[in-house]
Design a protein around this motif. Structure first.
Motif, PDB file in Angstrom:
ATOM      1  N   VAL A 151       0.944  -1.233   0.415  1.00 25.78           N
ATOM      2  CA  VAL A 151      -0.062  -0.248   0.008  1.00 25.78           C
ATOM      3  C   VAL A 151       0.773   1.161  -0.062  1.00 25.78           C
ATOM      4  N   THR A 152       0.394   2.824  -0.703  1.00 31.04           N
ATOM      5  CA  THR A 152       1.179   3.581  -0.736  1.00 31.04           C
ATOM      6  C   THR A 152       0.451   4.200   0.283  1.00 31.04           C
ATOM      7  N   ALA A 153       1.830   5.147   0.757  1.00 34.76           N
ATOM      8  CA  ALA A 153       1.518   6.338   1.776  1.00 34.76           C
ATOM      9  C   ALA A 153       1.867   8.296   0.860  1.00 34.76           C
ATOM     10  N   ALA A 154       1.543   8.615   2.157  1.00 36.04           N
ATOM     11  CA  ALA A 154       2.177  10.075   2.315  1.00 36.04           C
ATOM     12  C   ALA A 154       3.720  10.159   2.298  1.00 36.04           C
ATOM     13  N   SER A 155       4.260   9.806   2.931  1.00 31.64           N
ATOM     14  CA  SER A 155       5.976   9.637   2.432  1.00 31.64           C
ATOM     15  C   SER A 155       6.389   8.160   3.597  1.00 31.64           C
ATOM     16  N   GLY A 156       7.276   8.193   3.435  1.00 27.72           N
ATOM     17  CA  GLY A 156       8.010   6.911   4.026  1.00 27.72           C
ATOM     18  C   GLY A 156       7.673   7.352   5.392  1.00 27.72           C
ATOM     19  N   THR A 157       8.135   8.464   6.322  1.00 25.98           N
ATOM     20  CA  THR A 157       7.300   8.047   7.923  1.00 25.98           C
ATOM     21  C   THR A 157       5.689   7.454   7.994  1.00 25.98           C
ATOM     22  N   ALA A 158       5.193   7.883   7.005  1.00 23.66           N
ATOM     23  CA  ALA A 158       3.814   7.780   7.251  1.00 23.66           C
ATOM     24  C   ALA A 158       3.638   6.349   6.928  1.00 23.66           C
ATOM     25  N   ALA A 159       4.613   5.737   5.424  1.00 23.69           N
ATOM     26  CA  ALA A 159       4.498   4.353   6.189  1.00 23.69           C
ATOM     27  C   ALA A 159       5.007   3.468   6.856  1.00 23.69           C
ATOM     28  N   LEU A 160       5.659   4.217   7.601  1.00 26.77           N
ATOM     29  CA  LEU A 160       6.808   3.946   9.331  1.00 26.77           C
ATOM     30  C   LEU A 160       5.398   3.736  10.020  1.00 26.77           C
ATOM     31  N   GLN A 161       4.828   4.350  10.189  1.00 27.84           N
ATOM     32  CA  GLN A 161       3.912   4.674  11.297  1.00 27.84           C
ATOM     33  C   GLN A 161       2.633   4.247  10.961  1.00 27.84           C
ATOM     34  N   ALA A 162       2.520   3.502   9.672  1.00 30.81           N
ATOM     35  CA  ALA A 162       1.357   2.852   9.725  1.00 30.81           C
ATOM     36  C   ALA A 162       1.396   1.497   9.999  1.00 30.81           C
ATOM     37  N   ALA A 163       3.042   0.554   9.621  1.00 33.06           N
ATOM     38  CA  ALA A 163       3.146  -0.369   9.822  1.00 33.06           C
ATOM     39  C   ALA A 163       2.996  -0.683  11.438  1.00 33.06           C
ATOM     40  N   ILE A 164       3.339   0.519  11.822  1.00 32.32           N
ATOM     41  CA  ILE A 164       3.712   0.101  13.858  1.00 32.32           C
ATOM     42  C   ILE A 164       2.246   0.187  13.576  1.00 32.32           C
ATOM     43  N   LEU A 165       1.635   0.675  13.379  1.00 26.99           N
ATOM     44  CA  LEU A 165       0.214   0.896  13.569  1.00 26.99           C
ATOM     45  C   LEU A 165      -0.788  -0.984  13.320  1.00 26.99           C
ATOM     46  N   ALA A 166      -0.826  -0.960  12.037  1.00 31.19           N
ATOM     47  CA  ALA A 166      -1.181  -1.781  11.862  1.00 31.19           C
ATOM     48  C   ALA A 166      -0.974  -3.697  12.284  1.00 31.19           C
TER      49      ALA A 166
END
Ligand SMILES: *Cc1c(COP(=O)(O)O)cnc(C)c1O
Length: 372
Positions: free
Chosen positions: A57-72
């Motif tokens: 899945v795409t994200a607004a930034s690498g930081t957002a991708a990290l944060q989303a992966a952590i939450l998920a």
């Protein structure tokens, strides 16, 4: 002397090549929220990087991708497991993503001679019962250690998310190898090897996990307008997706250009007897060319020599996140191995269209280090 050669000069697809994608927006009037362009980009990237659909899945930034992966994957911290173990040798974003998800960073030193955290190298005195998360990093676009960390995760029950922000090319070279039980976060920032301007992605074998990551990036909403999990706005807009699609259209040509740059660097380094000192693609991402000095003093002499010639250098990860003012003020302890390593590694200028004469200048200045 005035800087005439910047350490990195991004080159995104020409606007002309993005226009056909953007032209779809006027009639469609879908500008974000995982629209058709973002979905198309996800489908193409999944095949390129994982060899199969529904892995990204795409994200607004690498930081957002990290944060989303952590939450998920790990969710927000529960009970006493409030710490996120993070190697000091990374960009500050790794720590900020953990903090945004509610974790307190615990910075970990490197084993001597290594530049990344490996499960076998973890210090024996870790407060294991307080770890809610481990965030290993694939430094400078190396291949993420999916197999090692999946095994660690299975053995310990501690959730792992890998920061592989710059690893687009490593994944491209071995599609599927990075996909597994541990989510991997990529950055598509303008300074990375593949870019949407700002953007990122989560790559993961867990399909439901990817839905949760997308949900986290959409205020905790999925399928309905109801917020059912912790979330934030981490979505890639259609404008950014258009840049990524245009980039992929020119991918082969761009990779060939980057190979030529690395080859030129190698040749120039060999001419000065410095071949062993340079770290270049394919070992690392093509957005980096690193000089590995003998010592901090040798690195400082190299940076000074280059600066005198108007050539910019950069310690991409500073002296480690733990050494940044903000994290020191919050009580981060010094990490001797990390700081020793970080002081020795300096980023040299690189760009897809850097001139051979500029590379020659860089190597001349490097060879002359300490001569003044
Ligand atoms: C670039 C980078 C990030 C941050 O990515 P953004 O897209 O700028 O949010 C995180 N970690 C590492 C190691 C990076 O190199």
């Amino acid at each position: 002397m005035k800087t005439t050669l910047p350490v990195y000069r991004p080159l995104l697809p020409p606007v002309q090549s993005i226009l056909p994608y953007l032209a779809q927006l006027d009639s469609r009037r879908v500008y974000t929220n995982r629209g058709p362009l973002a979905e198309q980009l996800e489908a193409r990237l999944a095949v390129l990087l994982a060899g199969r659909a529904d892995t990204l899945v795409t994200a607004a930034s690498g930081t957002a991708a990290l944060q989303a992966a952590i939450l998920a994957h790990a969710g927000r911290p529960r009970g006493r497991r409030t710490l996120a173990l993070i190697p000091g040798y990374t960009f500050v974003a790794t720590a900020f993503a953990a903090m945004a998800a509610g974790y307190e960073p615990l910075f970990c030193d490197l084993a001597p001679g290594s530049w990344r955290l490996r499960p076998d190298d973890l210090p024996p005195d870790l407060p294991t019962s307080r770890l809610g998360l481990v965030l290993p990093v694939a430094p400078f676009g190396e291949m993420p250690l999916q197999r090692d960390w999946s095994a660690f995760q299975a053995r310990t029950g501690i959730k792992v998310v890998i920061d592989a922000a710059a690893s687009f090319e490593a994944l491209l070279a071995a599609p599927g190898e990075a996909v597994g039980a541990v989510p991997v976060a990529l950055s598509f920032h303008a300074t990375k090897s593949f870019s949407t301007g700002e953007g990122g992605a989560v790559l993961w074998a867990d399909r439901d996990g990817l839905v949760r990551a997308a949900q986290a990036m959409n205020f905790g909403m999925v399928y309905t307008r109801e917020s059912r999990a912790a979330g934030f706005n981490g979505k890639l807009s259609e404008y950014h997706a258009a840049i990524g699609l245009a980039w992929l259209d020119g991918l082969d040509r761009r990779i060939a250009a980057r190979r030529r740059v690395a080859a030129r660097y190698r040749k120039a380094a060999a001419a000065h007897g410095l071949a062993e000192r340079l770290l270049l693609p394919p070992a690392i991402a093509s957005c980096y060319a690193l000089f590995r000095a003998d010592s901090g003093a040798d690195a400082a002499a190299a940076s000074e020599s280059l600066a005198r010639a108007g050539i910019e250098t950069r310690r991409w990860y500073g002296l480690g996140v733990q050494a940044e003012a903000y994290f020191r003020a919050r009580g981060a302890a010094p990490l001797p191995e990390t700081e020793r390593l970080a002081a020795r590694i300096i980023g040299l200028p690189v760009a897809e269209d850097i001139a051979a004469s500029d590379i020659a200048r860089i190597l001349r200045a490097l060879a002359a280090r300490g001569a003044q």
